[in-house]
Design an enzyme around this catalytic site. Structure first.
Site, mmCIF file in Angstrom:
data_model
loop_
_atom_site.group_PDB
_atom_site.id
_atom_site.type_symbol
_atom_site.label_atom_id
_atom_site.label_comp_id
_atom_site.label_asym_id
_atom_site.label_seq_id
_atom_site.Cartn_x
_atom_site.Cartn_y
_atom_site.Cartn_z
ATOM 1 N N GLU A 24 0.844 -1.208 0.000
ATOM 2 C CA GLU A 24 0.000 0.000 0.000
ATOM 3 C C GLU A 24 0.872 1.247 0.000
ATOM 4 O O GLU A 24 1.875 1.317 0.728
ATOM 5 C CB GLU A 24 -0.870 -0.056 1.264
ATOM 6 C CG GLU A 24 -2.312 0.262 1.058
ATOM 7 C CD GLU A 24 -3.062 -0.637 0.078
ATOM 8 O OE1 GLU A 24 -3.031 -0.351 -1.133
ATOM 9 O OE2 GLU A 24 -3.699 -1.599 0.530
ATOM 10 N N HIS A 25 0.503 2.207 -0.817
ATOM 11 C CA HIS A 25 1.244 3.467 -0.994
ATOM 12 C C HIS A 25 2.662 3.204 -1.512
ATOM 13 O O HIS A 25 3.600 3.940 -1.206
ATOM 14 C CB HIS A 25 1.272 4.280 0.311
ATOM 15 C CG HIS A 25 -0.084 4.832 0.647
ATOM 16 N ND1 HIS A 25 -0.579 5.981 0.079
ATOM 17 C CD2 HIS A 25 -1.079 4.351 1.434
ATOM 18 C CE1 HIS A 25 -1.802 6.204 0.540
ATOM 19 N NE2 HIS A 25 -2.134 5.219 1.354
ATOM 20 N N ASP A 30 2.865 2.246 -4.999
ATOM 21 C CA ASP A 30 2.839 2.390 -6.468
ATOM 22 C C ASP A 30 3.478 3.694 -6.936
ATOM 23 O O ASP A 30 4.348 3.693 -7.797
ATOM 24 C CB ASP A 30 1.425 2.194 -7.047
ATOM 25 C CG ASP A 30 0.358 3.137 -6.530
ATOM 26 O OD1 ASP A 30 0.617 3.873 -5.552
ATOM 27 O OD2 ASP A 30 -0.751 3.143 -7.111
ATOM 28 N N GLY A 78 -13.541 1.503 -1.396
ATOM 29 C CA GLY A 78 -12.149 1.055 -1.331
ATOM 30 C C GLY A 78 -11.858 -0.128 -2.228
ATOM 31 O O GLY A 78 -10.826 -0.772 -2.094
ATOM 32 N N SER A 86 -13.567 1.489 -7.482
ATOM 33 C CA SER A 86 -14.605 1.719 -8.484
ATOM 34 C C SER A 86 -14.151 2.771 -9.489
ATOM 35 O O SER A 86 -14.544 2.723 -10.660
ATOM 36 C CB SER A 86 -15.900 2.168 -7.801
ATOM 37 O OG SER A 86 -15.643 3.300 -7.005
ATOM 38 N N SER A 87 -13.311 3.710 -9.071
ATOM 39 C CA SER A 87 -12.849 4.762 -9.995
ATOM 40 C C SER A 87 -12.069 4.166 -11.150
ATOM 41 O O SER A 87 -12.340 4.448 -12.321
ATOM 42 C CB SER A 87 -11.937 5.757 -9.284
ATOM 43 O OG SER A 87 -12.558 6.302 -8.179
ATOM 44 N N GLU A 105 -7.478 10.145 -13.866
ATOM 45 C CA GLU A 105 -7.589 10.303 -12.413
ATOM 46 C C GLU A 105 -6.809 11.540 -11.926
ATOM 47 O O GLU A 105 -7.298 12.327 -11.131
ATOM 48 C CB GLU A 105 -7.004 9.030 -11.773
ATOM 49 C CG GLU A 105 -7.268 8.891 -10.338
ATOM 50 C CD GLU A 105 -8.426 7.951 -10.041
ATOM 51 O OE1 GLU A 105 -8.833 7.158 -10.888
ATOM 52 O OE2 GLU A 105 -8.927 8.052 -8.919
ATOM 53 N N ASP A 156 -4.468 0.522 -9.154
ATOM 54 C CA ASP A 156 -5.847 0.083 -9.379
ATOM 55 C C ASP A 156 -6.088 -0.241 -10.851
ATOM 56 O O ASP A 156 -6.747 -1.225 -11.187
ATOM 57 C CB ASP A 156 -6.808 1.176 -8.902
ATOM 58 C CG ASP A 156 -6.486 1.641 -7.495
ATOM 59 O OD1 ASP A 156 -5.959 0.822 -6.728
ATOM 60 O OD2 ASP A 156 -6.738 2.810 -7.181
HETATM 61 C C1 GLA Z 1 -5.441 4.276 -3.825
HETATM 62 C C2 GLA Z 1 -4.781 4.722 -5.125
HETATM 63 C C3 GLA Z 1 -3.678 3.757 -5.567
HETATM 64 C C4 GLA Z 1 -2.719 3.436 -4.440
HETATM 65 C C5 GLA Z 1 -3.481 3.110 -3.150
HETATM 66 C C6 GLA Z 1 -2.572 2.973 -1.961
HETATM 67 O O1 GLA Z 1 -6.163 3.096 -4.023
HETATM 68 O O2 GLA Z 1 -5.745 4.838 -6.136
HETATM 69 O O3 GLA Z 1 -2.994 4.278 -6.690
HETATM 70 O O4 GLA Z 1 -1.794 4.469 -4.240
HETATM 71 O O5 GLA Z 1 -4.456 4.092 -2.834
HETATM 72 O O6 GLA Z 1 -1.778 1.847 -2.089
#
Ligand code: GLA
Length: 362
Positions: A31-32, A34, A124, A127-128, A161, A173
């Site tokens: 997580e965080h 990318d 979470g 969906s985007s 985005e 995502d």
């Molecule tokens: C959101 C962002 C992703 C990623 C996560 C954290 O989902 O859309 O690009 O940075 O947070 O891992």
């Protein structure tokens, strides 16, 4: 780039209709990482966004006009392909996808778009990204364009985005939605942009998600602030991304930059360890890694909230072998892992890895 003639509506051989399904995702771990050019291990889920597109009559006044209908909200949007202005909410995604596809040379045609599917927004599960990907696949199919390769498509969706929605997200995502596969997670290396399938042989273990009930919007949360802090850490370390940072350098950073960078370095290592644990079918080890990821997101990256903590705590009380917040944080869904003999608690929903984004044939 598209020639003048190509941008003038569907040619004789073009399809009148196209439909695409793009899945949401669960990020197993990473997580965080990318936007810090690290590692992540998501899988696409069965639920997703469906976009159905029908070309307008090329001789009509709407030959170059898009009409879009968001079913869940029962809201409409319309605009000319030649003059796309920014908008808010779901309309930003539709306009951004159309504008960015045209910029990439895809000769779009006017169409009616129906946006539906079974993926809840803002929970979470991405969906985007699913919306961006489904829009791009359906619109480019209708344009009969030689399709962009999937990495290019992921980049394009990320620009939607970043530039149209205003969330400085990375490509986690979009790549998960585009590269997912049944019973498989994908280990993404964001620096090399390499994607390695990792079979999920769960042997009766289950991943579940619970909606924390707290709605998050990446653009308005502390997400952009965290990203800016990572950039400041890179500047101070003299590196292009935190992938190039080492523990000794990070230890000399001022707070909170030090804590942010420590999370990223540790999380990259946990992704590698999780891949190894999955290959060894060691699911208890995966559970422990989920817990470690959560602790780091809570204490070092500081993206948890009291509501998210309660949701994670409940999953553990209910016997989860590991649980963590998922995605950007500040709300959304939490992820838990359950052993075969432990029942999935009420309110938790099992998520299974499903196929990546694809065109639908009626
Ligand atoms: C959101 C962002 C992703 C990623 C996560 C954290 O989902 O859309 O690009 O940075 O947070 O891992």
């Amino acid at each position: 780039m598209a020639g003048e003639a190509a941008s003038r509506g569907a040619g004789p051989g073009s399809p009148r209709r196209a439909a695409a399904h793009a899945p949401g995702r669960v990020n197993l771990i990473g997580e965080h990482t990318d936007y810090n050019l690290g590692l992540a291990l998501p899988f696409a889920i069965a639920e997703g966004v469906v976009v159905r597109a029908e070309a307008n009559d090329p001789r009509s006044e709407s030959a170059q006009r898009i009409y879009a209908h968001a079913r869940d909200l029962d809201e409409l949007d319309e605009f000319e392909l030649a003059e796309i202005s920014p908008a808010e909410g779901w309309r930003a995604f539709v306009r951004g996808a159309a504008a960015e596809l045209q910029r990439a040379g895809v000769p779009l045609v006017g169409a009616r778009l129906e946006i539906g599917g079974d993926l809840e927004r803002g929970a979470g599960l991405s969906s985007s990204a699913a919306l961006e990907v489904a829009l791009c696949l359906a619109l480019s199919e209708l344009a009969s364009s030689a399709s962009l390769d999937r990495i290019a498509l992921a980049r394009l969706c990320a620009r939607v985005e970043n530039d149209w929605v205003g969330a400085q997200t990375g490509m986690l995502d979009q790549l998960a939605s585009l590269y997912g596969a049944t019973d498989t997670a994908v280990c993404i290396d964001f620096r090399a942009l390499e994607i390695e399938p990792v079979p999920l042989r769960l042997g009766g273990w289950r991943f579940v998600v619970v909606d924390s009930g707290e709605r998050h919007a990446n653009a308005s949360s502390g997400y952009n602030e965290r990203r800016a802090q990572c950039e400041r850490a890179c500047e101070q370390l003299g590196v292009d991304s935190l992938r190039d940072a080492d523990a000794a350098g990070v230890a000399g950073l001022p707070q909170p930059l030090r804590a942010r960078a420590e999370h990223v370095l540790g999380e990259n290592e946990r992704v590698g360890e999780t891949v190894a644990a999955l290959r060894a079918e060691d699911l208890p080890a995966v559970g422990a890694l989920l817990d470690a990821s959560h602790a780091s997101l809570r204490d070092l990256y500081e993206v948890s909230t009291p509501t998210v903590e309660r949701a994670v705590g409940r999953l553990r009380e209910d016997g989860a072998a590991g649980a963590r917040l998922m995605g950007g944080g500040f709300g959304g869904s939490v992820l838990g892992l359950f052993a075969p003999d432990v029942p999935v608690p009420p309110g938790a929903r099992e998520v299974r890895p499903g196929p990546g984004a694809h065109l639908l044939v009626d």
